[in-house]
Design a protein around this motif. Sequence first.
Motif, PDB file in Angstrom:
ATOM      1  N   TYR A 133       0.868  -0.709  -0.054  1.00  0.00           N
ATOM      2  CA  TYR A 133      -0.028   0.372  -0.315  1.00  0.00           C
ATOM      3  C   TYR A 133       1.080   1.082   0.009  1.00  0.00           C
ATOM      4  CZ  TYR A 133      -4.093  -2.789   0.026  1.00  0.00           C
ATOM      5  OH  TYR A 133      -5.305  -3.612  -0.636  1.00  0.00           O
ATOM      6  N   LYS A 134       2.601   1.092   0.451  1.00  0.00           N
ATOM      7  CA  LYS A 134       2.795   2.092   0.286  1.00  0.00           C
ATOM      8  C   LYS A 134       3.191   2.673  -1.463  1.00  0.00           C
ATOM      9  CE  LYS A 134       6.070   1.887   4.046  1.00  0.00           C
ATOM     10  NZ  LYS A 134       7.576   1.914   4.573  1.00  0.00           N
ATOM     11  N   GLU A 135       3.489   1.766  -2.090  1.00  0.00           N
ATOM     12  CA  GLU A 135       3.423   1.325  -3.723  1.00  0.00           C
ATOM     13  C   GLU A 135       2.259   2.102  -4.242  1.00  0.00           C
ATOM     14  OE1 GLU A 135       4.809  -2.258  -5.533  1.00  0.00           O
ATOM     15  OE2 GLU A 135       5.791  -3.138  -3.448  1.00  0.00           O
ATOM     16  N   VAL A 136       0.974   1.565  -3.652  1.00  0.00           N
ATOM     17  CA  VAL A 136      -0.008   2.176  -4.194  1.00  0.00           C
ATOM     18  C   VAL A 136      -0.368   3.431  -3.964  1.00  0.00           C
ATOM     19  CG1 VAL A 136      -2.727   1.458  -3.707  1.00  0.00           C
ATOM     20  CG2 VAL A 136      -1.472   0.161  -3.975  1.00  0.00           C
ATOM     21  N   LEU A 137       0.148   3.796  -2.845  1.00  0.00           N
ATOM     22  CA  LEU A 137      -0.623   5.479  -2.734  1.00  0.00           C
ATOM     23  C   LEU A 137       0.586   6.528  -3.062  1.00  0.00           C
ATOM     24  CD1 LEU A 137      -1.792   4.984   1.389  1.00  0.00           C
ATOM     25  CD2 LEU A 137      -3.253   5.860  -1.056  1.00  0.00           C
ATOM     26  N   ALA A 138       1.584   5.334  -3.609  1.00  0.00           N
ATOM     27  CA  ALA A 138       2.601   6.750  -4.395  1.00  0.00           C
ATOM     28  C   ALA A 138       2.931   7.317  -5.695  1.00  0.00           C
ATOM     29  CB  ALA A 138       4.004   5.677  -4.078  1.00  0.00           C
ATOM     30  N   LYS A 139       1.073   5.353  -6.388  1.00  0.00           N
ATOM     31  CA  LYS A 139       1.288   5.870  -7.350  1.00  0.00           C
ATOM     32  C   LYS A 139       0.066   6.535  -7.522  1.00  0.00           C
ATOM     33  CE  LYS A 139      -0.713   3.167 -11.326  1.00  0.00           C
ATOM     34  NZ  LYS A 139      -1.762   3.857 -11.659  1.00  0.00           N
ATOM     35  N   TYR A 140      -0.547   6.879  -6.891  1.00  0.00           N
ATOM     36  CA  TYR A 140      -1.814   7.239  -6.362  1.00  0.00           C
ATOM     37  C   TYR A 140      -1.878   9.082  -6.432  1.00  0.00           C
ATOM     38  CZ  TYR A 140      -6.427   9.488  -5.054  1.00  0.00           C
ATOM     39  OH  TYR A 140      -7.763  10.779  -5.076  1.00  0.00           O
ATOM     40  N   LYS A 141      -0.525   9.173  -5.320  1.00  0.00           N
ATOM     41  CA  LYS A 141      -0.038  10.466  -5.736  1.00  0.00           C
ATOM     42  C   LYS A 141       0.803  11.591  -6.561  1.00  0.00           C
ATOM     43  CE  LYS A 141       3.315  13.428  -2.494  1.00  0.00           C
ATOM     44  NZ  LYS A 141       2.436  14.239  -1.803  1.00  0.00           N
ATOM     45  N   LYS A 142       1.071  10.350  -7.762  1.00  0.00           N
ATOM     46  CA  LYS A 142       1.977  10.557  -8.792  1.00  0.00           C
ATOM     47  C   LYS A 142       0.941  11.302  -9.736  1.00  0.00           C
ATOM     48  CE  LYS A 142       5.306   9.656 -11.672  1.00  0.00           C
ATOM     49  NZ  LYS A 142       6.234   7.972 -11.908  1.00  0.00           N
ATOM     50  N   ASP A 143       0.246  10.324  -9.989  1.00  0.00           N
ATOM     51  CA  ASP A 143      -0.976   9.922 -10.476  1.00  0.00           C
ATOM     52  C   ASP A 143      -2.166  11.304 -11.277  1.00  0.00           C
ATOM     53  OD1 ASP A 143       0.338   8.047 -11.830  1.00  0.00           O
ATOM     54  OD2 ASP A 143      -1.252   7.144 -11.930  1.00  0.00           O
ATOM     55  N   ASN A 144      -2.677  11.652  -9.384  1.00  0.00           N
ATOM     56  CA  ASN A 144      -3.282  12.687  -9.809  1.00  0.00           C
ATOM     57  C   ASN A 144      -2.223  14.132  -9.056  1.00  0.00           C
ATOM     58  OD1 ASN A 144      -6.013  10.965  -9.515  1.00  0.00           O
ATOM     59  ND2 ASN A 144      -4.484   9.685  -8.180  1.00  0.00           N
ATOM     60  N   ASP A 145      -1.355  14.068  -9.333  1.00  0.00           N
ATOM     61  CA  ASP A 145      -0.610  15.302  -8.038  1.00  0.00           C
ATOM     62  C   ASP A 145      -1.117  16.218  -7.328  1.00  0.00           C
ATOM     63  OD1 ASP A 145       1.321  17.917  -8.449  1.00  0.00           O
ATOM     64  OD2 ASP A 145      -0.145  18.631  -9.541  1.00  0.00           O
ATOM     65  N   PHE A 146      -1.636  14.249  -6.221  1.00  0.00           N
ATOM     66  CA  PHE A 146      -2.062  14.816  -4.900  1.00  0.00           C
ATOM     67  C   PHE A 146      -1.478  15.481  -3.987  1.00  0.00           C
ATOM     68  CE2 PHE A 146      -4.047  13.100  -1.005  1.00  0.00           C
ATOM     69  CZ  PHE A 146      -5.119  13.496  -0.876  1.00  0.00           C
ATOM     70  N   PRO A 147      -1.569  16.423  -3.226  1.00  0.00           N
ATOM     71  CA  PRO A 147      -0.859  17.687  -2.453  1.00  0.00           C
ATOM     72  C   PRO A 147      -0.561  17.275  -1.124  1.00  0.00           C
ATOM     73  CG  PRO A 147      -3.559  18.344  -2.410  1.00  0.00           C
ATOM     74  CD  PRO A 147      -3.396  16.935  -3.717  1.00  0.00           C
ATOM     75  N   LEU A 148      -0.631  15.953  -0.840  1.00  0.00           N
ATOM     76  CA  LEU A 148      -0.349  15.610   0.629  1.00  0.00           C
ATOM     77  C   LEU A 148       0.622  14.517   0.520  1.00  0.00           C
ATOM     78  CD1 LEU A 148      -4.309  15.916   2.414  1.00  0.00           C
ATOM     79  CD2 LEU A 148      -2.465  17.758   2.424  1.00  0.00           C
ATOM     80  N   ASN A 149       1.565  14.401   1.752  1.00  0.00           N
ATOM     81  CA  ASN A 149       1.645  12.755   1.992  1.00  0.00           C
ATOM     82  C   ASN A 149       0.901  11.792   2.030  1.00  0.00           C
ATOM     83  OD1 ASN A 149       4.169  13.705   0.772  1.00  0.00           O
ATOM     84  ND2 ASN A 149       4.510  14.711   2.791  1.00  0.00           N
ATOM     85  N   PHE A 150       1.151  10.254   2.540  1.00  0.00           N
ATOM     86  CA  PHE A 150       0.720   9.255   3.061  1.00  0.00           C
ATOM     87  C   PHE A 150       1.556   8.709   3.829  1.00  0.00           C
ATOM     88  CE2 PHE A 150      -3.118   9.223  -0.168  1.00  0.00           C
ATOM     89  CZ  PHE A 150      -3.082   9.543  -0.382  1.00  0.00           C
ATOM     90  N   LYS A 151       1.064   8.128   4.851  1.00  0.00           N
ATOM     91  CA  LYS A 151       1.953   7.274   6.525  1.00  0.00           C
ATOM     92  C   LYS A 151       1.368   6.301   6.437  1.00  0.00           C
ATOM     93  CE  LYS A 151       4.032   7.654  10.539  1.00  0.00           C
ATOM     94  NZ  LYS A 151       3.864   9.027  11.756  1.00  0.00           N
ATOM     95  N   VAL A 152       1.775   4.969   6.028  1.00  0.00           N
ATOM     96  CA  VAL A 152       1.305   3.318   5.700  1.00  0.00           C
ATOM     97  C   VAL A 152       1.756   2.470   7.077  1.00  0.00           C
ATOM     98  CG1 VAL A 152       0.775   1.700   4.764  1.00  0.00           C
ATOM     99  CG2 VAL A 152       1.064   3.585   3.557  1.00  0.00           C
ATOM    100  N   VAL A 153       0.552   2.459   8.043  1.00  0.00           N
ATOM    101  CA  VAL A 153       1.614   1.997   9.464  1.00  0.00           C
ATOM    102  C   VAL A 153       0.709   0.575   9.323  1.00  0.00           C
ATOM    103  CG1 VAL A 153       1.412   2.401  11.961  1.00  0.00           C
ATOM    104  CG2 VAL A 153       1.325   4.135  10.642  1.00  0.00           C
ATOM    105  N   GLU A 154       1.260  -0.540  10.204  1.00  0.00           N
ATOM    106  CA  GLU A 154       1.383  -1.377  10.316  1.00  0.00           C
ATOM    107  C   GLU A 154      -0.143  -1.506  11.527  1.00  0.00           C
ATOM    108  OE1 GLU A 154       4.309  -4.737  11.338  1.00  0.00           O
ATOM    109  OE2 GLU A 154       2.631  -5.474  11.706  1.00  0.00           O
TER     110      GLU A 154
END
Length: 444
Positions: A42-63
Amino acid sequence: MKLKKLLSTTIAALTLATVVGCGKDNGETITVWVGGESVEYYKEVLAKYKKDNDFPLNFKVVESDAGEAANTFLQDPDNGADIFTVAHDNIAKLTVDGSHIMPLTDASLIQQVKDDNTAEFVNVITKTMQTTAGPKDYMFAAPYITQSLVLFYNKDLVTSEQAKTWEGLVEAATKAGKDTKAGAVIGEDGFNFSWSILARQLNEDGTNSSSLQLYKDKKTENCYFQGDDMIAVTKYTQDLYKETHGFMFATDWEVELRQGGVASVITGAWNYSAAKEVLGNKLGVAKLPTFTIKEDIGTIKAGTQFQSGSFYDCKAFVMKKISPHAQYLQEIVKYLTSKEVQEGSFEQCNNLPSYKNAKTEFEALSKDTVEAQLANIQYEMGTYGMPQPFGTGDDFNRLYYSAGAPTLYKALIVNKDGSLSKYEQIKSELANIENVWKTGNKIR
């Protein structure tokens, strides 16, 4: 196209726990909790989402443990995740006294949940809430993983044919030696007991049936556990426990399986990695076994076959109601629970997709692998089970699990002094358990 391929170039922008990505960055972060097996994916998935959508926020993925995530969140909602994974039966505690999580309001997300999931899963994530205009149904989660109980067995002791029935497992254990038990359950709670409580009669016309009712129509009083089929199953389970090479309650199932103390274990598919580590290439996987009633019991005739049952549950993403990033969350959840992301989750993490057409549409599920076999066994178990019906009833989970019913059921199965063996005695004890499910109190 496989999401796994699409993600291959997105990892470079990851930190230890935060997805930085390539879009705009205003220094704010959306936190997402997932199971430990899923963090990297899900780190990978959300990195792709951020890049593809020029998303303004970061994501933190936690177990986070999905079974405990609701409790962890409720201890400190202000610092809880914006999006987090819960077992669906924990939705009630997150929506009591108003709600700590957001209902789904985005029309496209609601439609995706309806289109991609079975009616049973949609039902368990939907709760009726009181509003100023009167009662209204809301969805509070978006499913993306499903799971059931399965059978892991030692192929050195059990053939694939023997693994199909409890009688075959007893035969294998008897041949293995005086100390070997046919099977074990790994817990003494209402979930692990579902193999017998949810057992279903196999009818001659190819259908299956059960008289059991658990909070039918989301009503506390709609529980029933006294049918002749349930009495017959209980009697069989008593005899199986008493059998020299029958079943046992394992305090350390991995040790028992490794040392040959037990030929098979009933457990969740989430324990596949642990079972594989114990048995290696000797590990066999199968759906839960059938069994045959030995004597006439009420209206159930000797020779009647039953299929062991299982709760068939979903894990789902929910969203924090007080999140400062609430305006973004539903679109993110729609992406995270899309069938493409679910397919990648299975390929990389062995997470069984809740998507209802995964078995026929996802290529990885048709491969000749143990992982695909395990996945398809769980889908098959879904036809002999039900989702835990506790997700949206404020008190269902407590009444079923924590009011004493599992202790009463174990005592009935163990039948230590033999005083609970006859039809009326078993029926009386099942009525007692049924009343606990309804009221939290024993009849006597």
